[in-house]
Design an enzyme around this catalytic site. Structure first.
Site, PDB file in Angstrom:
ATOM      1  N   PHE A 202      -8.368   1.549   6.542  1.00 15.46           N
ATOM      2  CA  PHE A 202      -7.994   2.172   7.794  1.00 15.46           C
ATOM      3  C   PHE A 202      -7.595   1.272   8.734  1.00 15.46           C
ATOM      4  O   PHE A 202      -8.167   0.169   8.860  1.00 15.46           O
ATOM      5  CB  PHE A 202      -8.986   3.205   7.993  1.00 15.46           C
TER       6      PHE A 202
ATOM      7  N   CYS B  95       4.039   5.943  10.272  1.00 17.91           N
ATOM      8  CA  CYS B  95       3.967   6.848   9.067  1.00 17.91           C
ATOM      9  C   CYS B  95       4.794   7.736   8.899  1.00 17.91           C
ATOM     10  O   CYS B  95       4.719   8.967   8.144  1.00 17.91           O
ATOM     11  CB  CYS B  95       2.384   7.542   9.191  1.00 17.91           C
TER      12      CYS B  95
ATOM     13  N   TYR C 263       5.740   3.083   7.663  1.00 16.31           N
ATOM     14  CA  TYR C 263       5.395   1.871   8.538  1.00 16.31           C
ATOM     15  C   TYR C 263       4.279   2.167   9.400  1.00 16.31           C
ATOM     16  O   TYR C 263       3.997   3.293   9.845  1.00 16.31           O
ATOM     17  CB  TYR C 263       6.717   1.777   9.359  1.00 16.31           C
TER      18      TYR C 263
ATOM     19  N   ARG D 175       0.820  -1.180  -0.015  1.00 13.18           N
ATOM     20  CA  ARG D 175      -0.094  -0.162   0.050  1.00 13.18           C
ATOM     21  C   ARG D 175       0.865   1.195   0.062  1.00 13.18           C
ATOM     22  O   ARG D 175       2.001   1.208   0.146  1.00 13.18           O
ATOM     23  CB  ARG D 175      -0.937   0.036   1.409  1.00 13.18           C
TER      24      ARG D 175
END
Length: 223
Positions: free
Chosen positions: A159, A176, A77, A73
């Site tokens: 999500f 992130c 991380y 995706r």
């Protein structure tokens, strides 16, 4: 719950290993694109795992104490584990507005609106991926992650929302890629919600989420 009959809804009550879920999601994505399977929204939980997005930097994996899986995706991380509700959303955007940014915006809005049901003020922040809220001291912290992949106009991944995970597990990565902000959960903010309660609230807003996919993404975001 007014759920579209053409979209399969799957809700797991036991943890699903991340690699197994990724394999199934990848196969389903291809089948939807080939018009051999219907769309799917899949709500589940994983055993502890660190997942690496396509932009993950090696230096952001600080302590690989859990399995590390390349997710395919977007993003960097992310941690998944018990106490977190994950939603994988596999939809055919060819049937909708064909707007990638609009899909992400709608997905964020679905989570933000659901959090409001539990008294959590959540929001987007320009330049920061994910769903954000205020800690009790007024500082900002991440309460949900967003990561998607779109192949042949069919979405996958989705999500995750922190209901009551072990927040120390996030210290093995730079979530992130954002070092200057912390990670929080509904439980840390004093809100106790189990999987079933979260799912009920989320699905109660599904109609607005699907409706948003038929409209181009807003050009301006107002908090």
């Amino acid at each position: 719950m007014d759920w579209p009959s053409e979209i399969e809804l799957r809700r797991e009550t036991s943890p699903v290993p991340y690699r197994a879920a990724l394999d199934e999601m990848t196969a389903r994505n291809a089948a939807i694109a080939a018009e051999e399977a219907g769309e799917l929204v899949w709500l589940l939980e994983h055993p502890p795992v660190y997942t690496a997005g396509t932009s993950a930097a090696a230096g952001e994996l600080l302590d690989p104490r859990f399995e590390v899986v390349e997710a395919g995706r977007g993003g960097r991380y992310t941690y998944h584990g018990p106490g977190q509700r994950v939603g994988y959303v596999l939809l055919d955007l060819r049937r909708r507005a064909r707007d990638v940014r609009g899909f992400v915006h709608a997905l964020e809005g679905w989570v933000i609106t659901t959090l409001a049901d539990f008294g959590i003020e959540a929001f987007r922040r320009e330049g920061r991926i994910g769903i954000w809220t205020f800690e009790k001291d007024g500082s900002e912290a991440k309460i949900g992650a967003i990561g998607v992949r779109i192949r042949r106009w069919v979405t996958m991944h989705g999500f995750s929302v922190n209901l009551d995970p072990d927040l120390s597990h996030f210290t093995g990565i730079v979530p992130c890629g954002i070092e200057e902000y912390g990670v929080t959960s509904l439980a840390r903010l004093g809100v106790k919600v189990d999987q079933a309660g979260w799912d009920r609230a989320l699905l109660g807003h599904a109609g607005a989420f699907f409706a948003a996919l038929d409209r181009p993404c807003p050009t301006e975001e107002v908090r």
